[in-house]
Write a protein that holds these residues in place. Sequence first.
Motif, short mmCIF file in Angstrom:
data_model
loop_
_atom_site.label_atom_id
_atom_site.label_comp_id
_atom_site.label_asym_id
_atom_site.label_seq_id
_atom_site.Cartn_x
_atom_site.Cartn_y
_atom_site.Cartn_z
N ARG A 9 0.88 -1.32 0.01
CA ARG A 9 -0.05 -0.06 -0.02
C ARG A 9 0.63 1.38 0.11
N PHE A 10 0.56 2.15 -0.80
CA PHE A 10 1.10 3.57 -0.78
C PHE A 10 0.04 4.62 -1.13
N LYS A 11 -0.04 5.39 -0.19
CA LYS A 11 -0.84 6.65 -0.31
C LYS A 11 -0.27 7.96 0.10
N LEU A 34 10.04 4.01 -2.28
CA LEU A 34 9.69 4.80 -1.21
C LEU A 34 9.94 3.99 0.07
N GLY A 35 10.02 4.72 0.99
CA GLY A 35 10.23 4.22 2.48
C GLY A 35 9.62 4.80 3.33
N PRO A 36 9.52 4.31 4.57
CA PRO A 36 8.82 5.09 6.01
C PRO A 36 9.52 6.40 6.11
N GLU A 37 10.62 6.76 5.99
CA GLU A 37 11.24 7.93 6.19
C GLU A 37 11.58 8.96 4.85
N ASP A 38 12.23 8.18 4.01
CA ASP A 38 12.71 8.81 2.80
C ASP A 38 12.03 8.33 1.55
N VAL A 39 12.17 9.26 0.75
CA VAL A 39 11.66 9.05 -0.78
C VAL A 39 13.08 9.17 -1.69
N HIS A 40 13.42 8.24 -2.63
CA HIS A 40 14.70 8.31 -3.25
C HIS A 40 13.90 8.23 -4.78
N LEU A 41 14.74 8.92 -5.71
CA LEU A 41 14.89 8.91 -6.95
C LEU A 41 15.80 8.35 -7.55
N VAL A 42 16.35 7.36 -8.49
CA VAL A 42 17.30 6.71 -8.77
C VAL A 42 17.45 6.48 -10.27
N ILE A 89 2.31 4.06 3.90
CA ILE A 89 3.24 2.97 3.36
C ILE A 89 3.18 1.51 3.91
N GLN A 90 3.05 0.58 2.96
CA GLN A 90 3.19 -0.64 3.69
C GLN A 90 3.54 -1.86 2.55
N SER A 91 4.50 -2.74 3.19
CA SER A 91 4.68 -3.66 2.20
C SER A 91 5.32 -4.73 2.98
N LYS A 92 5.58 -6.22 2.45
CA LYS A 92 6.23 -7.02 3.07
C LYS A 92 7.46 -7.17 3.28
N HIS A 93 8.29 -6.20 2.70
CA HIS A 93 9.75 -6.05 2.68
C HIS A 93 10.13 -4.99 3.24
N LYS A 94 10.38 -4.73 4.56
CA LYS A 94 10.93 -3.53 5.29
C LYS A 94 10.20 -2.29 4.94
#
Length: 319
Positions: free
Chosen positions: A2-4, A34-42, A70-75
């Motif tokens: 999930r991401f919103k 997308l992560g819990p604290e940061d967003v990266h463009l790579v 944000i929610q996923s099964k991997h970290k």
Amino acid sequence: MRFKASFTDRGKHILEKGFLPTFEKFGKTVQLLLGPEDVHLVQTSLNTDGSFVTCRFAVDVLFDPTTYRIQSKHKSLIALNLDVQLLLRVLRGACANNSEWLDVKLAQRSVPAPGGAEGETVSKPFLSFQGRGQSMSMVQDLPVSRPYPADEIDRLVANKEASTLCPFYLDLSPCAQTLHAMVDRMKSLGDTLMMATCKNGDLHLHVAAINALLGTQLRDLAVFPTEMAEQNSINRHLPAEQQLKEALDSGKASAAYLQLKHLSRVLTVGQLTQPSQMLCGISDTGSHLHIMYVFRNPTDETYDDSVHLSFRLPLKDES
């Protein structure tokens, strides 16, 4: 999975005006992490012609933290690949229509199956945008790649976190316009540039062609970390070429060869993102040229560690 989230005004503005046009200069696609604290463009070599570009935003720079889910099964990490131009088009449309809110979420949509029977559908991932304002409402779905599996996420995280720091850096920001003009002139002579950084703050650029050599020496640039600076360590009465040779022979300088087009792009996008500092260093392993853009906080004069943009440019072997 999930991401919103809802974009902040600052997030919409800096992406639309600066950072997405920056990534557009290097490649058509970008990887979003997308992560819990940061967003990266790579952007890696999968997205560019060799350059590695990465940008990190604290979540609250781009999104209203009260809406970020944000929610996923991997970290709680989600990674995917998307088209830079399509994302830029969505943000420009929202800004042009003065949307007061712009929401985004990861969604699955049923689309016609390619080559399938009539009426047959398949499920595809999209970033779904909804914009709202006093006199407007917009809904737009942006197709994206399938979210990365765990091993691909770990590979992307490891790649972006790979050690890139160089022994020392020069701040190119005071001479950025002069440097850009010189690089543009050099492009008419060849496609390979020799660059050297010196601990006394000198920057040397040379490009050679048949029966022609064009070079420049820029002096007294700030050296970081400051304890690496060695002022007055070179005889200024010598020609620039001899000063560089003396610095290289004494281990007080680093030199490398790279493609002019790569450096030219980095200098060009500096006009889009307006960094406070442009720190340039050469890897001691001879693997890359590292350029970091450092930004100031928009509300005061302190350095802003919530936004970071860096470039790793590949080097050429001219031995």
